[in-house]
Design a protein around this motif. Structure first.
Motif, PDB file in Angstrom:
ATOM      1  N   ARG A 199       0.848  -1.188   0.000  1.00  0.00           N
ATOM      2  CA  ARG A 199       0.000   0.000   0.000  1.00  0.00           C
ATOM      3  C   ARG A 199       0.886   1.241   0.000  1.00  0.00           C
ATOM      4  NH1 ARG A 199      -5.151  -1.541  -1.126  1.00  0.00           N
ATOM      5  NH2 ARG A 199      -4.940  -3.785  -0.950  1.00  0.00           N
ATOM      6  N   SER A 200       0.259   2.406   0.036  1.00  0.00           N
ATOM      7  CA  SER A 200       1.052   3.629  -0.050  1.00  0.00           C
ATOM      8  C   SER A 200       1.971   3.754   1.159  1.00  0.00           C
ATOM      9  CB  SER A 200       0.137   4.838  -0.143  1.00  0.00           C
ATOM     10  OG  SER A 200      -0.765   4.848   0.933  1.00  0.00           O
ATOM     11  N   ALA A 201       3.196   4.227   0.899  1.00  0.00           N
ATOM     12  CA  ALA A 201       4.193   4.337   1.956  1.00  0.00           C
ATOM     13  C   ALA A 201       3.975   5.580   2.806  1.00  0.00           C
ATOM     14  CB  ALA A 201       5.597   4.354   1.353  1.00  0.00           C
ATOM     15  N   GLY A 202       3.115   6.501   2.372  1.00  0.00           N
ATOM     16  CA  GLY A 202       2.849   7.700   3.160  1.00  0.00           C
ATOM     17  C   GLY A 202       1.361   7.843   3.397  1.00  0.00           C
ATOM     18  N   ASP A 203       1.006   8.507   4.484  1.00  0.00           N
ATOM     19  CA  ASP A 203      -0.406   8.565   4.852  1.00  0.00           C
ATOM     20  C   ASP A 203      -1.191   9.578   4.026  1.00  0.00           C
ATOM     21  OD1 ASP A 203      -0.005   6.705   6.894  1.00  0.00           O
ATOM     22  OD2 ASP A 203       0.820   8.261   8.179  1.00  0.00           O
ATOM     23  N   TRP A 204      -0.490  10.481   3.341  1.00  0.00           N
ATOM     24  CA  TRP A 204      -1.188  11.504   2.575  1.00  0.00           C
ATOM     25  C   TRP A 204      -1.395  11.079   1.129  1.00  0.00           C
ATOM     26  CZ3 TRP A 204      -3.310  15.724   4.823  1.00  0.00           C
ATOM     27  CH2 TRP A 204      -2.918  15.986   6.132  1.00  0.00           C
ATOM     28  N   TRP A 205      -1.011   9.871   0.797  1.00  0.00           N
ATOM     29  CA  TRP A 205      -1.153   9.390  -0.574  1.00  0.00           C
ATOM     30  C   TRP A 205      -2.054   8.167  -0.600  1.00  0.00           C
ATOM     31  CZ3 TRP A 205       3.133  11.609   1.326  1.00  0.00           C
ATOM     32  CH2 TRP A 205       3.732  12.625   0.572  1.00  0.00           C
ATOM     33  N   GLN A 206      -2.690   7.956  -1.710  1.00  0.00           N
ATOM     34  CA  GLN A 206      -3.469   6.736  -1.914  1.00  0.00           C
ATOM     35  C   GLN A 206      -2.832   6.023  -3.099  1.00  0.00           C
ATOM     36  OE1 GLN A 206      -6.709   5.728  -0.337  1.00  0.00           O
ATOM     37  NE2 GLN A 206      -5.766   6.983   1.231  1.00  0.00           N
ATOM     38  N   GLN A 207      -1.973   5.064  -2.795  1.00  0.00           N
ATOM     39  CA  GLN A 207      -1.256   4.349  -3.847  1.00  0.00           C
ATOM     40  C   GLN A 207      -1.257   2.866  -3.514  1.00  0.00           C
ATOM     41  OE1 GLN A 207       2.572   6.158  -3.397  1.00  0.00           O
ATOM     42  NE2 GLN A 207       2.078   7.914  -4.686  1.00  0.00           N
ATOM     43  N   ILE A 208      -1.023   2.035  -4.522  1.00  0.00           N
ATOM     44  CA  ILE A 208      -0.734   0.635  -4.252  1.00  0.00           C
ATOM     45  C   ILE A 208       0.524   0.240  -5.024  1.00  0.00           C
ATOM     46  CG2 ILE A 208      -3.073  -0.139  -3.691  1.00  0.00           C
ATOM     47  CD1 ILE A 208      -3.363  -1.126  -6.536  1.00  0.00           C
ATOM     48  N   ILE A 209       1.173  -0.797  -4.540  1.00  0.00           N
ATOM     49  CA  ILE A 209       2.356  -1.334  -5.199  1.00  0.00           C
ATOM     50  C   ILE A 209       1.929  -2.659  -5.833  1.00  0.00           C
ATOM     51  CG2 ILE A 209       4.813  -1.825  -4.906  1.00  0.00           C
ATOM     52  CD1 ILE A 209       3.881   0.859  -3.751  1.00  0.00           C
ATOM     53  N   ILE A 210       2.207  -2.843  -7.118  1.00  0.00           N
ATOM     54  CA  ILE A 210       1.832  -4.091  -7.771  1.00  0.00           C
ATOM     55  C   ILE A 210       3.075  -4.837  -8.217  1.00  0.00           C
ATOM     56  CG2 ILE A 210      -0.433  -3.286  -8.477  1.00  0.00           C
ATOM     57  CD1 ILE A 210       0.699  -2.789 -11.244  1.00  0.00           C
ATOM     58  N   SER A 211       2.906  -6.135  -8.480  1.00  0.00           N
ATOM     59  CA  SER A 211       4.059  -7.024  -8.623  1.00  0.00           C
ATOM     60  C   SER A 211       4.580  -7.119 -10.051  1.00  0.00           C
ATOM     61  CB  SER A 211       3.675  -8.417  -8.138  1.00  0.00           C
ATOM     62  OG  SER A 211       2.650  -8.921  -8.972  1.00  0.00           O
ATOM     63  N   ARG A 212       4.133  -6.261 -10.952  1.00  0.00           N
ATOM     64  CA  ARG A 212       4.670  -6.282 -12.311  1.00  0.00           C
ATOM     65  C   ARG A 212       5.329  -4.939 -12.592  1.00  0.00           C
ATOM     66  NH1 ARG A 212       2.898 -10.392 -15.647  1.00  0.00           N
ATOM     67  NH2 ARG A 212       2.032 -12.046 -14.354  1.00  0.00           N
ATOM     68  N   GLY A 213       6.392  -4.974 -13.406  1.00  0.00           N
ATOM     69  CA  GLY A 213       7.103  -3.735 -13.678  1.00  0.00           C
ATOM     70  C   GLY A 213       7.539  -3.635 -15.119  1.00  0.00           C
ATOM     71  N   ALA A 214       8.619  -2.898 -15.333  1.00  0.00           N
ATOM     72  CA  ALA A 214       9.080  -2.616 -16.687  1.00  0.00           C
ATOM     73  C   ALA A 214       9.385  -3.903 -17.452  1.00  0.00           C
ATOM     74  CB  ALA A 214      10.318  -1.730 -16.636  1.00  0.00           C
TER      75      ALA A 214
END
Lengths: 194, 277
Positions: free
Chosen positions: B101-116
Protein backbone atom coordinates in the motif's frame (compact mmCIF):
# COMPACT_ATOMS: atom_id res chain seq x y z
CA UNK A 1 34.62 -2.48 33.02
CA UNK A 2 37.04 -5.15 31.99
CA UNK A 3 35.61 -5.45 28.47
CA UNK A 4 36.46 -1.92 27.43
CA UNK A 5 40.07 -2.42 28.38
CA UNK A 6 40.57 -5.70 26.62
CA UNK A 7 39.31 -4.78 23.14
CA UNK A 8 42.02 -4.49 20.55
CA UNK A 9 42.21 -2.00 17.72
CA UNK A 10 41.11 -4.57 15.15
CA UNK A 11 38.12 -5.49 17.23
CA UNK A 12 37.12 -1.84 17.52
CA UNK A 13 37.34 -1.42 13.79
CA UNK A 14 35.17 -4.47 13.31
CA UNK A 15 32.64 -3.11 15.79
CA UNK A 16 32.56 0.18 13.93
CA UNK A 17 31.63 -1.59 10.70
CA UNK A 18 29.06 -3.73 12.48
CA UNK A 19 27.58 -0.52 13.86
CA UNK A 20 27.38 1.08 10.42
CA UNK A 21 25.80 -2.10 9.06
CA UNK A 22 23.25 -2.24 11.85
CA UNK A 23 22.33 1.44 11.49
CA UNK A 24 21.82 1.10 7.73
CA UNK A 25 20.12 -2.28 8.05
CA UNK A 26 17.61 -1.17 10.67
CA UNK A 27 16.79 2.00 8.71
CA UNK A 28 16.32 -0.14 5.59
CA UNK A 29 14.05 -2.49 7.53
CA UNK A 30 11.91 0.47 8.61
CA UNK A 31 11.75 1.66 5.00
CA UNK A 32 10.63 -1.78 3.84
CA UNK A 33 7.91 -1.80 6.50
CA UNK A 34 6.35 1.38 5.07
CA UNK A 35 4.30 -0.18 2.21
CA UNK A 36 3.36 -3.19 4.35
CA UNK A 37 0.01 -3.53 6.07
CA UNK A 38 0.23 -6.39 8.54
CA UNK A 39 -2.47 -7.03 11.14
CA UNK A 40 -2.05 -4.56 14.00
CA UNK A 41 -0.36 -2.01 11.80
CA UNK A 42 -3.42 -0.17 10.52
CA UNK A 43 -5.79 2.20 12.31
CA UNK A 44 -8.48 3.93 10.22
CA UNK A 45 -6.46 3.13 7.11
CA UNK A 46 -3.35 4.81 8.48
CA UNK A 47 -0.03 3.05 9.02
CA UNK A 48 2.62 3.84 11.64
CA UNK A 49 5.48 6.20 10.69
CA UNK A 50 8.34 3.72 10.84
CA UNK A 51 11.03 6.13 9.69
CA UNK A 52 9.99 8.66 12.31
CA UNK A 53 10.28 6.03 15.05
CA UNK A 54 13.74 5.12 13.84
CA UNK A 55 14.69 8.79 13.73
CA UNK A 56 13.55 9.36 17.30
CA UNK A 57 15.53 6.32 18.48
CA UNK A 58 18.56 7.75 16.67
CA UNK A 59 18.22 11.35 17.82
CA UNK A 60 17.45 10.74 21.48
CA UNK A 61 21.13 10.21 22.32
CA UNK A 62 22.68 12.52 19.75
CA UNK A 63 23.24 16.17 18.94
CA UNK A 64 20.77 18.39 17.14
CA UNK A 65 22.84 18.58 13.96
CA UNK A 66 23.19 14.80 13.70
CA UNK A 67 19.46 14.41 14.25
CA UNK A 68 18.64 17.01 11.60
CA UNK A 69 21.03 15.56 8.97
CA UNK A 70 19.70 12.03 9.40
CA UNK A 71 16.14 13.37 9.41
CA UNK A 72 16.80 15.08 6.09
CA UNK A 73 18.26 11.90 4.55
CA UNK A 74 15.33 9.80 5.74
CA UNK A 75 12.99 12.45 4.36
CA UNK A 76 14.62 12.11 0.92
CA UNK A 77 14.20 8.33 1.05
CA UNK A 78 10.57 8.63 2.07
CA UNK A 79 9.90 11.16 -0.71
CA UNK A 80 11.27 8.65 -3.20
CA UNK A 81 8.69 6.11 -2.05
CA UNK A 82 5.67 8.39 -2.28
CA UNK A 83 6.02 11.62 -4.22
CA UNK A 84 7.83 14.93 -4.03
CA UNK A 85 4.97 17.01 -2.69
CA UNK A 86 4.23 17.37 0.18
CA UNK A 87 7.81 16.57 1.14
CA UNK A 88 8.77 14.58 4.22
CA UNK A 89 12.19 16.23 4.51
CA UNK A 90 10.95 19.33 6.36
CA UNK A 91 9.03 17.39 8.99
CA UNK A 92 11.68 14.75 9.62
CA UNK A 93 14.52 17.30 9.79
CA UNK A 94 12.61 19.24 12.41
CA UNK A 95 11.73 16.06 14.32
CA UNK A 96 15.37 14.93 14.34
CA UNK A 97 16.50 18.31 15.61
CA UNK A 98 13.79 18.71 18.25
CA UNK A 99 14.19 15.17 19.61
CA UNK A 100 17.89 15.71 20.10
CA UNK A 101 17.31 19.09 21.73
CA UNK A 102 14.82 17.89 24.34
CA UNK A 103 16.70 18.01 27.61
CA UNK A 104 15.79 14.50 28.57
CA UNK A 105 17.59 14.50 31.90
CA UNK A 106 15.71 17.58 32.97
CA UNK A 107 12.24 17.01 31.59
CA UNK A 108 11.65 13.34 31.08
CA UNK A 109 13.56 10.20 31.87
CA UNK A 110 14.69 8.00 29.09
CA UNK A 111 12.62 4.85 29.09
CA UNK A 112 9.98 3.20 26.93
CA UNK A 113 7.15 5.38 28.15
CA UNK A 114 8.93 8.65 27.54
CA UNK A 115 10.14 7.48 24.12
CA UNK A 116 6.56 6.56 23.27
CA UNK A 117 5.45 10.03 24.36
CA UNK A 118 8.18 11.70 22.30
CA UNK A 119 7.17 9.65 19.25
CA UNK A 120 3.52 10.61 19.78
CA UNK A 121 4.30 14.31 19.88
CA UNK A 122 6.78 14.17 17.00
CA UNK A 123 4.33 12.29 14.75
CA UNK A 124 1.75 15.00 15.33
CA UNK A 125 4.36 17.67 14.51
CA UNK A 126 5.48 15.88 11.32
CA UNK A 127 1.91 15.37 10.07
CA UNK A 128 1.05 18.98 10.89
CA UNK A 129 3.93 20.11 8.71
CA UNK A 130 2.58 17.98 5.87
CA UNK A 131 -0.85 19.58 6.24
CA UNK A 132 0.74 23.05 6.46
CA UNK A 133 2.54 22.45 3.16
CA UNK A 134 -0.69 21.55 1.40
CA UNK A 135 -2.42 24.56 2.95
CA UNK A 136 0.43 26.85 1.87
CA UNK A 137 0.16 25.46 -1.65
CA UNK A 138 -3.52 26.36 -1.58
CA UNK A 139 -2.76 29.91 -0.52
CA UNK A 140 0.06 30.45 -3.01
CA UNK A 141 -1.46 28.84 -6.07
CA UNK A 142 -5.08 28.89 -7.12
CA UNK A 143 -4.73 25.71 -9.17
CA UNK A 144 -4.06 23.34 -6.29
CA UNK A 145 -5.26 19.82 -7.08
CA UNK A 146 -5.96 19.18 -3.41
CA UNK A 147 -9.39 19.54 -1.82
CA UNK A 148 -10.17 22.66 0.21
CA UNK A 149 -8.43 23.74 3.38
CA UNK A 150 -11.16 22.54 5.80
CA UNK A 151 -11.04 19.08 4.18
CA UNK A 152 -7.26 18.99 4.54
CA UNK A 153 -7.37 19.73 8.24
CA UNK A 154 -10.10 17.16 8.74
CA UNK A 155 -7.83 14.60 7.07
CA UNK A 156 -4.97 15.88 9.21
CA UNK A 157 -6.90 15.11 12.40
CA UNK A 158 -7.56 11.56 11.31
CA UNK A 159 -4.06 10.90 9.99
CA UNK A 160 -2.12 12.61 12.77
CA UNK A 161 -4.08 11.01 15.58
CA UNK A 162 -4.14 7.44 14.28
CA UNK A 163 -0.54 7.62 13.10
CA UNK A 164 0.61 9.03 16.44
CA UNK A 165 -1.21 6.35 18.45
CA UNK A 166 0.09 3.51 16.29
CA UNK A 167 3.62 4.87 16.11
CA UNK A 168 3.93 5.40 19.84
CA UNK A 169 2.71 1.84 20.42
CA UNK A 170 5.24 0.39 17.99
CA UNK A 171 8.09 2.72 19.00
CA UNK A 172 9.57 0.45 21.72
CA UNK A 173 9.96 -2.34 19.15
CA UNK A 174 12.35 -0.11 17.19
CA UNK A 175 13.84 1.77 20.12
CA UNK A 176 14.67 -1.08 22.49
CA UNK A 177 17.03 -3.16 20.27
CA UNK A 178 18.72 -0.07 18.86
CA UNK A 179 19.31 1.59 22.23
CA UNK A 180 20.62 -1.69 23.67
CA UNK A 181 23.06 -2.04 20.79
CA UNK A 182 24.24 1.57 21.01
CA UNK A 183 24.77 1.30 24.76
CA UNK A 184 26.85 -1.83 24.20
CA UNK A 185 28.73 -0.15 21.37
CA UNK A 186 29.53 2.92 23.47
CA UNK A 187 30.89 0.63 26.15
CA UNK A 188 33.14 -1.18 23.70
CA UNK A 189 34.37 1.96 21.99
CA UNK A 190 34.93 3.98 25.19
CA UNK A 191 38.60 4.79 25.70
CA UNK A 192 40.33 2.72 28.42
CA UNK A 193 39.81 4.39 31.75
CA UNK A 194 43.40 4.03 33.00
CA UNK B 1 43.08 26.48 8.91
CA UNK B 2 44.30 24.51 11.87
CA UNK B 3 40.81 24.27 13.27
CA UNK B 4 39.62 23.01 9.89
CA UNK B 5 42.32 20.34 9.78
CA UNK B 6 41.53 19.24 13.30
CA UNK B 7 37.86 19.04 12.42
CA UNK B 8 38.73 17.00 9.35
CA UNK B 9 40.91 14.60 11.32
CA UNK B 10 38.17 14.10 13.82
CA UNK B 11 35.13 13.85 11.53
CA UNK B 12 36.50 12.72 8.15
CA UNK B 13 34.84 9.32 8.32
CA UNK B 14 31.54 10.71 9.55
CA UNK B 15 31.47 13.47 6.95
CA UNK B 16 32.32 11.02 4.19
CA UNK B 17 29.57 8.69 5.30
CA UNK B 18 27.04 11.47 5.50
CA UNK B 19 27.88 12.66 1.98
CA UNK B 20 27.72 9.10 0.63
CA UNK B 21 24.40 8.37 2.28
CA UNK B 22 22.98 11.68 1.13
CA UNK B 23 23.97 11.01 -2.47
CA UNK B 24 22.45 7.54 -2.22
CA UNK B 25 19.25 8.98 -0.75
CA UNK B 26 19.03 11.65 -3.46
CA UNK B 27 19.50 9.17 -6.28
CA UNK B 28 16.95 6.91 -4.64
CA UNK B 29 14.50 9.77 -4.47
CA UNK B 30 15.04 10.55 -8.15
CA UNK B 31 14.51 6.93 -9.16
CA UNK B 32 11.18 6.90 -7.34
CA UNK B 33 12.40 4.43 -4.75
CA UNK B 34 13.00 1.75 -7.38
CA UNK B 35 15.72 0.02 -5.32
CA UNK B 36 13.56 -0.11 -2.21
CA UNK B 37 10.53 -1.40 -4.09
CA UNK B 38 12.62 -4.07 -5.85
CA UNK B 39 13.93 -5.16 -2.46
CA UNK B 40 10.43 -4.99 -1.00
CA UNK B 41 9.08 -7.21 -3.73
CA UNK B 42 11.86 -9.73 -3.16
CA UNK B 43 11.37 -9.75 0.64
CA UNK B 44 7.58 -10.11 0.49
CA UNK B 45 7.65 -12.67 -2.28
CA UNK B 46 6.53 -15.61 -0.11
CA UNK B 47 3.44 -13.64 0.96
CA UNK B 48 2.16 -12.59 -2.44
CA UNK B 49 -1.30 -13.85 -3.24
CA UNK B 50 -0.60 -17.06 -5.13
CA UNK B 51 -2.11 -18.53 -8.27
CA UNK B 52 -4.48 -20.72 -6.23
CA UNK B 53 -6.19 -17.59 -5.03
CA UNK B 54 -6.32 -16.23 -8.52
CA UNK B 55 -7.91 -19.46 -9.66
CA UNK B 56 -10.39 -19.21 -6.82
CA UNK B 57 -11.31 -15.69 -7.82
CA UNK B 58 -11.78 -16.67 -11.39
CA UNK B 59 -14.29 -19.32 -10.61
CA UNK B 60 -16.06 -21.12 -13.38
CA UNK B 61 -19.12 -18.93 -13.06
CA UNK B 62 -17.06 -15.79 -13.48
CA UNK B 63 -15.38 -17.36 -16.49
CA UNK B 64 -18.71 -18.11 -18.04
CA UNK B 65 -19.80 -14.52 -17.50
CA UNK B 66 -16.54 -13.31 -18.98
CA UNK B 67 -17.03 -15.40 -22.07
CA UNK B 68 -20.48 -13.96 -22.53
CA UNK B 69 -19.06 -10.51 -22.00
CA UNK B 70 -16.40 -11.08 -24.62
CA UNK B 71 -19.09 -12.19 -27.01
CA UNK B 72 -21.21 -9.13 -26.28
CA UNK B 73 -18.20 -6.84 -26.54
CA UNK B 74 -17.28 -8.19 -29.94
CA UNK B 75 -20.88 -7.75 -31.09
CA UNK B 76 -20.86 -4.25 -29.69
CA UNK B 77 -17.61 -3.49 -31.48
CA UNK B 78 -18.88 -4.67 -34.81
CA UNK B 79 -22.08 -2.65 -34.37
CA UNK B 80 -20.03 0.37 -33.40
CA UNK B 81 -17.91 -0.16 -36.48
CA UNK B 82 -20.99 -0.10 -38.63
CA UNK B 83 -22.26 3.08 -36.96
CA UNK B 84 -19.04 5.05 -36.51
CA UNK B 85 -16.74 3.44 -39.01
CA UNK B 86 -13.68 3.29 -36.78
CA UNK B 87 -12.26 0.41 -34.81
CA UNK B 88 -10.25 0.53 -31.64
CA UNK B 89 -8.87 -2.90 -30.85
CA UNK B 90 -8.95 -3.66 -27.14
CA UNK B 91 -5.52 -4.20 -25.65
CA UNK B 92 -4.67 -7.26 -23.63
CA UNK B 93 -4.14 -6.54 -19.96
CA UNK B 94 -1.47 -7.90 -17.65
CA UNK B 95 -2.67 -9.40 -14.34
CA UNK B 96 -0.70 -8.21 -11.33
CA UNK B 97 -0.86 -8.89 -7.60
CA UNK B 98 -1.14 -6.04 -5.11
CA UNK B 99 1.89 -6.39 -2.86
CA UNK B 100 1.87 -3.15 -0.91
CA UNK B 101 0.00 0.00 0.00
CA UNK B 102 1.05 3.63 -0.05
CA UNK B 103 4.19 4.34 1.96
CA UNK B 104 2.85 7.70 3.16
CA UNK B 105 -0.41 8.57 4.85
CA UNK B 106 -1.19 11.50 2.57
CA UNK B 107 -1.15 9.39 -0.57
CA UNK B 108 -3.47 6.74 -1.91
CA UNK B 109 -1.26 4.35 -3.85
CA UNK B 110 -0.73 0.64 -4.25
CA UNK B 111 2.36 -1.33 -5.20
CA UNK B 112 1.83 -4.09 -7.77
CA UNK B 113 4.06 -7.02 -8.62
CA UNK B 114 4.67 -6.28 -12.31
CA UNK B 115 7.10 -3.74 -13.68
CA UNK B 116 9.08 -2.62 -16.69
CA UNK B 117 10.18 -6.19 -17.43
CA UNK B 118 6.56 -7.16 -17.95
CA UNK B 119 6.04 -4.30 -20.35
CA UNK B 120 4.40 -1.89 -17.94
CA UNK B 121 5.00 1.80 -18.54
CA UNK B 122 3.90 4.91 -16.65
CA UNK B 123 0.37 6.10 -17.57
CA UNK B 124 -0.90 2.56 -18.03
CA UNK B 125 -4.42 2.17 -16.71
CA UNK B 126 -5.14 -0.19 -13.82
CA UNK B 127 -8.50 -1.85 -13.37
CA UNK B 128 -9.63 -4.39 -10.82
CA UNK B 129 -12.68 -6.39 -9.87
CA UNK B 130 -15.39 -3.73 -9.91
CA UNK B 131 -13.86 -1.25 -12.30
CA UNK B 132 -11.29 1.50 -12.42
CA UNK B 133 -8.52 1.37 -9.80
CA UNK B 134 -6.01 3.99 -10.94
CA UNK B 135 -3.03 4.55 -13.19
CA UNK B 136 0.65 3.64 -13.07
CA UNK B 137 2.85 6.58 -12.03
CA UNK B 138 6.24 4.96 -11.39
CA UNK B 139 7.84 1.77 -12.64
CA UNK B 140 10.80 -0.26 -11.39
CA UNK B 141 12.01 -3.43 -13.13
CA UNK B 142 9.70 -5.77 -11.22
CA UNK B 143 7.13 -3.59 -9.50
CA UNK B 144 5.18 -0.45 -10.14
CA UNK B 145 3.35 2.18 -8.17
CA UNK B 146 -0.27 2.96 -8.93
CA UNK B 147 -2.00 6.22 -8.06
CA UNK B 148 -5.48 5.23 -6.95
CA UNK B 149 -8.67 6.99 -8.06
CA UNK B 150 -9.23 7.86 -4.41
CA UNK B 151 -6.06 10.00 -4.16
CA UNK B 152 -6.94 13.68 -3.68
CA UNK B 153 -4.66 14.69 -6.58
CA UNK B 154 -6.27 12.20 -8.96
CA UNK B 155 -8.85 13.54 -11.38
CA UNK B 156 -10.66 11.38 -13.85
CA UNK B 157 -12.92 12.58 -16.60
CA UNK B 158 -16.21 10.81 -16.00
CA UNK B 159 -19.77 10.69 -17.21
CA UNK B 160 -23.11 9.36 -16.08
CA UNK B 161 -23.67 6.40 -18.37
CA UNK B 162 -27.47 6.85 -18.41
CA UNK B 163 -27.69 10.55 -19.31
CA UNK B 164 -24.13 11.18 -20.63
CA UNK B 165 -23.75 14.17 -18.29
CA UNK B 166 -20.00 14.82 -18.12
CA UNK B 167 -17.73 15.98 -15.36
CA UNK B 168 -14.74 14.77 -13.46
CA UNK B 169 -14.28 12.84 -10.25
CA UNK B 170 -11.79 13.75 -7.60
CA UNK B 171 -10.61 11.43 -4.84
CA UNK B 172 -11.09 12.19 -1.17
CA UNK B 173 -8.92 9.50 0.45
CA UNK B 174 -11.73 7.02 0.89
CA UNK B 175 -14.02 4.64 -0.89
CA UNK B 176 -16.25 7.57 -1.84
CA UNK B 177 -15.19 10.16 -4.39
CA UNK B 178 -16.68 13.46 -5.47
CA UNK B 179 -17.93 14.10 -8.99
CA UNK B 180 -18.29 17.63 -10.29
CA UNK B 181 -20.27 18.44 -13.40
CA UNK B 182 -19.68 20.93 -16.15
CA UNK B 183 -23.38 21.50 -16.63
CA UNK B 184 -25.32 23.68 -14.26
CA UNK B 185 -28.26 21.28 -14.19
CA UNK B 186 -26.97 17.78 -14.91
CA UNK B 187 -29.34 14.90 -15.40
CA UNK B 188 -28.31 12.65 -12.53
CA UNK B 189 -30.01 10.68 -9.78
CA UNK B 190 -28.98 8.34 -6.99
CA UNK B 191 -28.03 4.92 -8.31
CA UNK B 192 -26.69 6.08 -11.67
CA UNK B 193 -23.60 4.29 -12.95
CA UNK B 194 -20.49 6.43 -13.53
CA UNK B 195 -17.93 5.51 -16.19
CA UNK B 196 -14.84 7.18 -17.61
CA UNK B 197 -15.72 9.70 -20.27
CA UNK B 198 -14.62 9.89 -23.88
CA UNK B 199 -13.03 13.27 -23.20
CA UNK B 200 -10.63 11.89 -20.64
CA UNK B 201 -6.98 12.23 -21.65
CA UNK B 202 -5.55 9.73 -19.20
CA UNK B 203 -8.12 6.93 -19.30
CA UNK B 204 -9.86 5.00 -22.07
CA UNK B 205 -13.58 5.53 -22.15
CA UNK B 206 -16.33 3.35 -20.66
CA UNK B 207 -14.46 1.83 -17.74
CA UNK B 208 -16.93 1.56 -14.84
CA UNK B 209 -15.99 3.70 -11.86
CA UNK B 210 -18.85 3.60 -9.40
CA UNK B 211 -22.39 4.45 -8.49
CA UNK B 212 -23.94 7.74 -7.38
CA UNK B 213 -24.93 7.62 -3.71
CA UNK B 214 -25.66 11.25 -2.79
CA UNK B 215 -26.56 14.46 -4.61
CA UNK B 216 -25.62 18.07 -3.87
CA UNK B 217 -26.87 19.87 -6.94
CA UNK B 218 -27.15 23.27 -5.26
CA UNK B 219 -23.43 23.39 -4.69
CA UNK B 220 -21.60 26.40 -6.16
CA UNK B 221 -19.77 26.86 -8.52
CA UNK B 222 -20.53 23.43 -9.98
CA UNK B 223 -23.07 20.81 -8.94
CA UNK B 224 -21.51 17.90 -7.14
CA UNK B 225 -22.47 14.32 -6.38
CA UNK B 226 -20.87 11.66 -4.22
CA UNK B 227 -19.87 8.47 -6.01
CA UNK B 228 -19.17 5.17 -4.29
CA UNK B 229 -16.37 3.32 -6.09
CA UNK B 230 -17.29 -0.18 -7.15
CA UNK B 231 -13.72 -1.47 -6.96
CA UNK B 232 -12.94 -2.19 -3.28
CA UNK B 233 -9.67 -0.26 -3.19
CA UNK B 234 -8.93 -1.14 0.43
CA UNK B 235 -8.94 -4.89 -0.05
CA UNK B 236 -8.23 -5.37 -3.76
CA UNK B 237 -5.64 -8.13 -4.24
CA UNK B 238 -5.46 -8.60 -7.99
CA UNK B 239 -5.57 -5.93 -10.65
CA UNK B 240 -5.20 -5.79 -14.39
CA UNK B 241 -2.86 -3.36 -16.09
CA UNK B 242 -4.02 -2.15 -19.49
CA UNK B 243 -1.43 -0.46 -21.71
CA UNK B 244 -2.51 3.07 -22.49
CA UNK B 245 -0.97 6.19 -23.96
CA UNK B 246 -2.32 9.59 -22.93
CA UNK B 247 -3.94 11.11 -25.96
CA UNK B 248 -4.90 14.50 -27.24
CA UNK B 249 -8.59 14.91 -27.52
CA UNK B 250 -10.10 16.54 -30.52
CA UNK B 251 -13.27 18.14 -29.38
CA UNK B 252 -16.28 17.54 -31.62
CA UNK B 253 -17.58 21.11 -31.30
CA UNK B 254 -15.02 23.48 -29.90
CA UNK B 255 -17.17 26.59 -30.00
CA UNK B 256 -19.86 25.34 -27.71
CA UNK B 257 -17.66 23.70 -25.13
CA UNK B 258 -16.75 24.77 -21.70
CA UNK B 259 -13.00 24.47 -21.38
CA UNK B 260 -12.26 23.26 -17.92
CA UNK B 261 -8.72 24.24 -17.10
CA UNK B 262 -7.15 21.84 -14.71
CA UNK B 263 -3.49 22.10 -13.63
CA UNK B 264 -1.21 19.71 -15.42
CA UNK B 265 -0.01 17.73 -12.47
CA UNK B 266 0.85 14.14 -11.87
CA UNK B 267 -2.39 12.31 -11.50
CA UNK B 268 -4.70 14.96 -12.80
CA UNK B 269 -6.79 14.35 -15.79
CA UNK B 270 -7.44 17.31 -18.01
CA UNK B 271 -11.02 17.01 -19.02
CA UNK B 272 -13.03 18.94 -21.44
CA UNK B 273 -16.70 18.38 -21.26
CA UNK B 274 -19.40 19.13 -23.73
CA UNK B 275 -22.12 21.43 -22.61
CA UNK B 276 -25.71 20.98 -23.42
CA UNK B 277 -27.40 24.33 -23.93
Amino acid sequence: MTISRSVSLGQRRRYRWINIGLVMGSALLCTLLLPMRLPGMVLFGVAPSWLLMWLVAWSVQRSGVEGAIVGFILGLVHDGLTGYFPTHTLGLTLVGFLTARIQKQRFIQEDFVSVAIIVFGMTVIAQTIMALQITAYHLVSSTSPYPGVPAIWLQHQRIALSSAILSSLWAPAIYYPLSRWWAHYEQIMAPPSN
Amino acid sequence: MFALRRWWNQYALKAGLVVLVMIAALSMRDSGGAVIYEMYRWVTRPFHPGPSREAMLQSSYAQELQQRLVELESQNRSLRQIVEGDSSPADEGTPAAVIGRSAGDWWQQIIISRGAQDGITPDDVVTGPGGLVGRVIAVSPNSSRVLLVSDPTSRVGARISRSRATGYIQGSMGQQVVMEFFDKIPDVKVGDVVTTSAYSKLFPQDIPIGRVVALDLAKSPAPEVTVELTAPLGIVEWVEVIPFEPRDITMPETRDTLQEVIPNREGTDAVEGDRTP
